[in-house]
Design an enzyme around this catalytic site. Structure first.
Site, PDB file in Angstrom:
ATOM      1  N   CYS A   1      30.626  31.012 -41.511  1.00 55.96           N
ATOM      2  CA  CYS A   1      31.712  30.784 -42.477  1.00 55.96           C
ATOM      3  C   CYS A   1      32.740  29.780 -41.963  1.00 55.96           C
ATOM      4  O   CYS A   1      33.607  29.337 -42.719  1.00 55.96           O
ATOM      5  CB  CYS A   1      32.402  32.101 -42.834  1.00 55.96           C
ATOM      6  SG  CYS A   1      31.331  33.203 -43.754  1.00 55.96           S
TER       7      CYS A   1
HETATM    8  N1  COA Z   1      29.421  50.671 -54.892  1.00 54.24           N
HETATM    9  C1  COA Z   1      30.029  51.876 -54.839  1.00 54.24           C
HETATM   10  N2  COA Z   1      30.363  52.491 -53.687  1.00 54.24           N
HETATM   11  C2  COA Z   1      30.051  51.867 -52.531  1.00 54.24           C
HETATM   12  C3  COA Z   1      29.411  50.607 -52.510  1.00 54.24           C
HETATM   13  C4  COA Z   1      29.084  50.019 -53.756  1.00 54.24           C
HETATM   14  N3  COA Z   1      28.487  48.815 -53.838  1.00 54.24           N
HETATM   15  N4  COA Z   1      29.241  50.249 -51.226  1.00 54.24           N
HETATM   16  C5  COA Z   1      29.766  51.219 -50.454  1.00 54.24           C
HETATM   17  N5  COA Z   1      30.251  52.208 -51.244  1.00 54.24           N
HETATM   18  C6  COA Z   1      30.870  53.473 -50.832  1.00 54.24           C
HETATM   19  C7  COA Z   1      30.421  53.910 -49.459  1.00 54.24           C
HETATM   20  O1  COA Z   1      29.225  54.618 -49.544  1.00 54.24           O
HETATM   21  C8  COA Z   1      31.588  54.771 -49.025  1.00 54.24           C
HETATM   22  O2  COA Z   1      31.464  56.035 -49.610  1.00 54.24           O
HETATM   23  P1  COA Z   1      31.948  57.362 -48.825  1.00 54.24           P
HETATM   24  O3  COA Z   1      33.446  57.198 -48.651  1.00 54.24           O
HETATM   25  O4  COA Z   1      31.562  58.467 -49.752  1.00 54.24           O
HETATM   26  O5  COA Z   1      31.196  57.356 -47.524  1.00 54.24           O
HETATM   27  C9  COA Z   1      32.802  54.088 -49.647  1.00 54.24           C
HETATM   28  O6  COA Z   1      32.292  53.284 -50.713  1.00 54.24           O
HETATM   29  C10 COA Z   1      33.532  53.219 -48.662  1.00 54.24           C
HETATM   30  O7  COA Z   1      32.584  52.362 -48.022  1.00 54.24           O
HETATM   31  P2  COA Z   1      32.965  51.389 -46.868  1.00 54.24           P
HETATM   32  O8  COA Z   1      31.801  50.549 -46.466  1.00 54.24           O
HETATM   33  O9  COA Z   1      33.662  52.153 -45.801  1.00 54.24           O
HETATM   34  O10 COA Z   1      33.996  50.484 -47.687  1.00 54.24           O
HETATM   35  P3  COA Z   1      35.185  49.614 -47.206  1.00 54.24           P
HETATM   36  O11 COA Z   1      36.370  49.977 -47.966  1.00 54.24           O
HETATM   37  O12 COA Z   1      35.260  49.503 -45.716  1.00 54.24           O
HETATM   38  O13 COA Z   1      34.737  48.187 -47.767  1.00 54.24           O
HETATM   39  C11 COA Z   1      33.776  46.125 -47.043  1.00 54.24           C
HETATM   40  C12 COA Z   1      33.528  47.581 -47.335  1.00 54.24           C
HETATM   41  C13 COA Z   1      32.495  45.495 -46.512  1.00 54.24           C
HETATM   42  C14 COA Z   1      34.147  45.415 -48.343  1.00 54.24           C
HETATM   43  C15 COA Z   1      34.944  46.033 -46.033  1.00 54.24           C
HETATM   44  O14 COA Z   1      34.650  46.798 -44.895  1.00 54.24           O
HETATM   45  C16 COA Z   1      35.215  44.639 -45.638  1.00 54.24           C
HETATM   46  O15 COA Z   1      35.795  43.911 -46.410  1.00 54.24           O
HETATM   47  N6  COA Z   1      34.848  44.219 -44.403  1.00 54.24           N
HETATM   48  C17 COA Z   1      34.917  42.858 -43.993  1.00 54.24           C
HETATM   49  C18 COA Z   1      33.611  42.252 -44.303  1.00 54.24           C
HETATM   50  C19 COA Z   1      33.687  40.771 -44.537  1.00 54.24           C
HETATM   51  O16 COA Z   1      34.533  40.290 -45.252  1.00 54.24           O
HETATM   52  N7  COA Z   1      32.740  40.085 -43.966  1.00 54.24           N
HETATM   53  C20 COA Z   1      32.666  38.687 -44.045  1.00 54.24           C
HETATM   54  C21 COA Z   1      33.652  38.176 -43.041  1.00 54.24           C
HETATM   55  S1  COA Z   1      33.502  36.537 -42.912  1.00 54.24           S
END
Ligand code: COA
Length: 381
Positions: free
Chosen positions: A156
């Protein structure tokens, strides 16, 4: 040292889009079929059922509502879940070359330059369509540019790594002007069968013309005050696709050949790394963050971007302090910060300072401090 400017920018946005609703419907149908197919194994506990995705989660976790895609065909078909396009002949411009050329032409027009003014082409992106000949050389040929061209990979952060490479080469006298182009076909490494990541990416191409500031003639030219790059090894965002996959044919189609990320770890580690990196770069240049007129951050996700902007600016960022393009484009890898810069910089006035910063897999981070060109002081050199 010669001052270098980004004298023009261009973007290419593929016309096809996929909304969260379309994406979620397709994923949920794929999950339903998977769960029906493995009903016995799921009942026996040997296979996990796939859970449903939702638009509400995607918007809350990422800020994304839709994304543009280069090839929509196949992406929403639960039996395919991948773009489908017949291979082009070697005599035809490649898909990556095509979107790169489109963005480059727009950047040349914005810089008031023609291919005859350019001596080098850098295609900097998170993936390349093939390893040789370099896509950059194909683009160079398609545009009719003499000189040199090469591909650069920095995930990125590819755009900022390309900008620093181009600026350094021009300052050293190796080129009069360079096109740094970012054709990001992120749908090629997106796993549409993975609920955690299927919503992240969109496709786009961006391009910048770089040349000595004294020559810059574009309507929205920006002098580069300073550039800085950093990388730190991490497996938290990884893609194991490559030519050596054929050494182990049994795992060639495994999910790790597409993007795999530990999103929470990425969030926790990259936010402090990048905000400190930006603040240290500003301090090294004697610039107080309170004087910044704008941030153009890598468009990763809304929560990460807002937190980095808040840490850098020392206040809640307004929509114009740190513009967000995620809702419309999703994460377009290295193109994201350049799209934000392209769309949200022409309103600023000569002398205004803004901060472009990318971050991503590697980890990599790239910081470019920019001053709007055009004041009498900045034209002196
Ligand atoms: N739809 C519905 N629910 C979902 C889902 C989807 N597509 N994907 C995950 N969930 C659920 C999970 O199962 C989890 O459920 P639980 O609480 O019952 O266990 C809940 O949502 C939270 O999941 P989690 O992965 O912990 O979400 P989060 O709030 O951490 O968000 C990201 C996930 C990836 C968006 C976040 O961690 C993030 O932004 N990270 C940075 C990643 C990034 O930007 N990478 C590129 C950098 S260059």
């Amino acid at each position: 040292m010669t001052k270098i400017a980004i004298s023009g920018t261009g973007i290419f946005v593929p016309p096809d889009t996929i909304s969260n609703y379309e994406l979620v419907d397709s994923f949920n149908e794929y999950a339903r079929r998977h769960n029906a197919r493995f009903a016995k194994e799921i009942a026996a506990g040997s296979v996990h059922p796939l859970l449903k995705s939702s638009d509400e989660f995607i918007v809350k976790a990422s800020g994304i509502r839709r994304r543009h895609v280069t090839v929509k065909k196949g992406m929403l078909d639960p039996d395919i879940m991948c773009p489908r396009l017949p291979e082009r002949s070697d005599e035809t411009l490649s898909l990556m070359g095509e979107i790169a050329v489109n963005a480059a032409r727009n950047a040349l027009a914005s810089a008031h330059r023609t291919p005859a003014d350019i001596d080098g082409v850098i295609v900097a992106a998170s993936v390349v369509q093939r390893f040789y000949p370099a896509v950059a050389i194909e683009v160079q040929d398609a545009l009719g540019i003499r000189g040199f061209a090469f591909d650069l990979l920095a995930a990125c952060s590819s755009a900022t790594f390309g900008i620093q490479a181009a600026a350094d080469m021009i300052a050293q006298g190796h080129a009069r002007a360079i096109l740094a182009i970012n054709p990001e076909i992120c749908s090629s490494h997106l796993n549409l069968r993975d609920r955690e990541t299927h919503f992240i990416f969109g496709d786009a191409a961006t391009a910048c013309v770089l040349e000595p500031a004294r020559a810059a003639d574009g309507d929205n030219a920006w002098e580069i005050v300073s550039t800085r790059l950093e990388s730190r090894y991490s497996n938290n965002i990884r893609n194991n696709f490559g030519p050596l996959n054929r050494f182990a044919p049994e795992t060639v189609a495994a999910p790790d050949k597409l993007i795999v990320q530990k999103g929470r770890k990425v969030f926790k580690e990259v936010v402090p790394m990048v905000s400190n990196f930006m603040l240290e770069h500003l301090a090294a240049n004697g610039i107080a963050s309170s004087t910044l007129k704008r941030l153009w951050l890598h468009q990763a996700n809304i929560n990460m971007n807002n937190l980095i902007a808040k840490k850098v600016l020392g206040r809640e960022p307004s929509a114009l302090d740190s513009p967000n393009i995620l809702e419309e484009f999703g994460n377009t890898s290295s193109s994201g910060s350049i799209i934000a810069f392209h769309q949200f910089s022409s309103d600023l006035v000569p002398g205004d300072i803004g901060h472009l910063c990318s971050f991503g897999a590697g980890y990599t981070a790239g910081s470019v401090i920019l001053r709007k060109h055009g004041s009498s002081r900045s034209r002196e050199e």
